[in-house]
Design an enzyme around this catalytic site. Structure first.
Site, mmCIF file in Angstrom:
data_model
loop_
_atom_site.group_PDB
_atom_site.id
_atom_site.type_symbol
_atom_site.label_atom_id
_atom_site.label_comp_id
_atom_site.label_asym_id
_atom_site.label_seq_id
_atom_site.Cartn_x
_atom_site.Cartn_y
_atom_site.Cartn_z
ATOM 1 N N GLN A 73 0.826 -1.212 0.000
ATOM 2 C CA GLN A 73 0.000 0.000 0.000
ATOM 3 C C GLN A 73 0.865 1.269 0.000
ATOM 4 O O GLN A 73 0.482 2.296 0.561
ATOM 5 C CB GLN A 73 -0.957 -0.002 1.197
ATOM 6 C CG GLN A 73 -2.164 -0.897 1.003
ATOM 7 C CD GLN A 73 -3.063 -0.434 -0.147
ATOM 8 O OE1 GLN A 73 -3.122 0.750 -0.472
ATOM 9 N NE2 GLN A 73 -3.748 -1.371 -0.776
ATOM 10 N N SER A 74 2.007 1.197 -0.641
ATOM 11 C CA SER A 74 2.922 2.342 -0.674
ATOM 12 C C SER A 74 2.305 3.567 -1.359
ATOM 13 O O SER A 74 1.887 3.490 -2.524
ATOM 14 C CB SER A 74 4.192 1.924 -1.425
ATOM 15 O OG SER A 74 4.954 3.059 -1.787
#
Ligand code: PLP
Length: 325
Positions: A73-74
């Protein structure tokens, strides 16, 4: 000093706004928010300031494909994928996570933007440098020109994002006629804090730059930022030495990177209702919750004004919806 190439990607300057209702409720110093969540809609957040320099460098070197890496989920990977599409570049993301990760939040956008995604395990992440080198070699064999941007764009190039943001803050303080004792942010890969520390020195701000780490520990960030600052001085031919203080407040990582306890979710809910500000559980919510804890304990009683940088991250909230119900 050598001045690096830069693209115009972020909508700047971002607003600096006081959180008056929250300040009244909490007592203590007046809390201001630097709205770096408004640098853009889809590429929003602190990474866009860094990417103005990283992607400019990539283009200057004739790159046609960006490679970067991060958690599944960068925010940084999502912002890079947006910018790559905007610039007509290909984008390869190496994400730490399961191949069957749900298309949600940042990952949904990565896929929509057409990024090539390779998932690796947490154990494989230890060899990230070799994985990147292999991918670069593979792309070169195909006649491509890859450019690698490290995690969070936190290297000597990305530092410029918050060196220039410091100058913007100095102008904000002058226009609001305030002298904040502290600028607070979340540290994830260290480039935001490192840039602020360098920027404070270069632009002569009389404000302490302090971060709450959301992963790793204080020693990790002090070393990482020290290294990045050393490389920055060599690359841009500007000597500062290694005596600048690096202030990281440890103790608020909680259950781990990307995971927050109920206290953080309560703070996210409270800020949404009190000020109409949305924080995320990975970075801003965790760090702001830590800031409130420290304000209540009297740590920041020596100043009238304190600035928290809203570094973005809203898309990381959605995959954690279950904990908000
Ligand atoms: C990456 C990130 C941070 C941390 O910034 P670093 O420069 O990596 O330390 C903080 N907030 C958000 C929302 C981020 O995406």
């Amino acid at each position: 000093m050598i001045i690096p190439p830069r693209l115009t990607l972020a909508r700047l300057p971002t607003p600096l706004v006081p959180l008056d209702r929250l300040t009244t409720q909490e007592g203590g110093p007046r809390i201001w928010l630097k709205r770096d969540d408004t640098t853009d809609t889809t590429a929003s957040g602190n990474k866009l300031r860094k990417l103005e320099f990283s992607v400019a460098q990539a283009l200057a070197e004739g790159a046609d494909v960006l490679i970067t890496c991060g958690g599944v989920q960068s925010n940084h990977c999502r912002a890079t994928a947006v910018v790559a599409s905007q610039m007509g570049l290909a984008c390869h993301l190496i994400l730490r996570g399961r191949p069957d990760s749900p298309s949600d939040g940042n990952l949904l956008l990565d896929r929509l933007l057409g990024a090539e995604i390779r998932f690796i395990t947490a154990a494989e992440w230890a060899d990230i440098d070799a994985i990147v080198a292999d991918l670069e070699a593979e792309l070169r064999v195909q006649g491509r020109h890859p450019f690698f941007i490290p995690t969070g764009a936190s290297d000597e190039i990305g530092l410029w994002g918050y060196i220039t943001a410091s100058e913007e803050l100095a102008a904000d303080f002058a226009s609001h006629n305030i002298q904040p004792g502290y600028v607070i942010s979340a540290a994830g890969s260290g480039g935001t804090l490192g840039g602020l520390i360098l920027g404070r020195h270069i632009h002569s701000l009389d404000t302490r730059m302090v971060a709450f780490n959301v992963c790793d520990d204080e020693a990790y960030f002090v070393n990482k930022i020290r290294d990045d600052m050393t490389r920055w001085q060599a690359r841009y031919d500007h000597t500062i030495g290694d005596a600048l203080p690096i202030e990281v407040i440890d103790g608020y990582v909680g259950p781990g990177y990307g995971k927050a306890d109920e206290h953080v979710f309560d703070t996210i809910r409270m800020l949404a209702r009190t000020e109409g500000v949305i924080f995320d559980p990975v970075y801003t919510g965790k760090a702001f919750d830590a800031l409130l804890t420290e304000i209540r304990a009297g740590r920041f009683n020596d100043t009238d004004d304190i600035v928290f940088i809203h570094t973005g991250g809203i898309f990381g909230l959605f995959p954690q919806r279950n904990q908000l119900q």
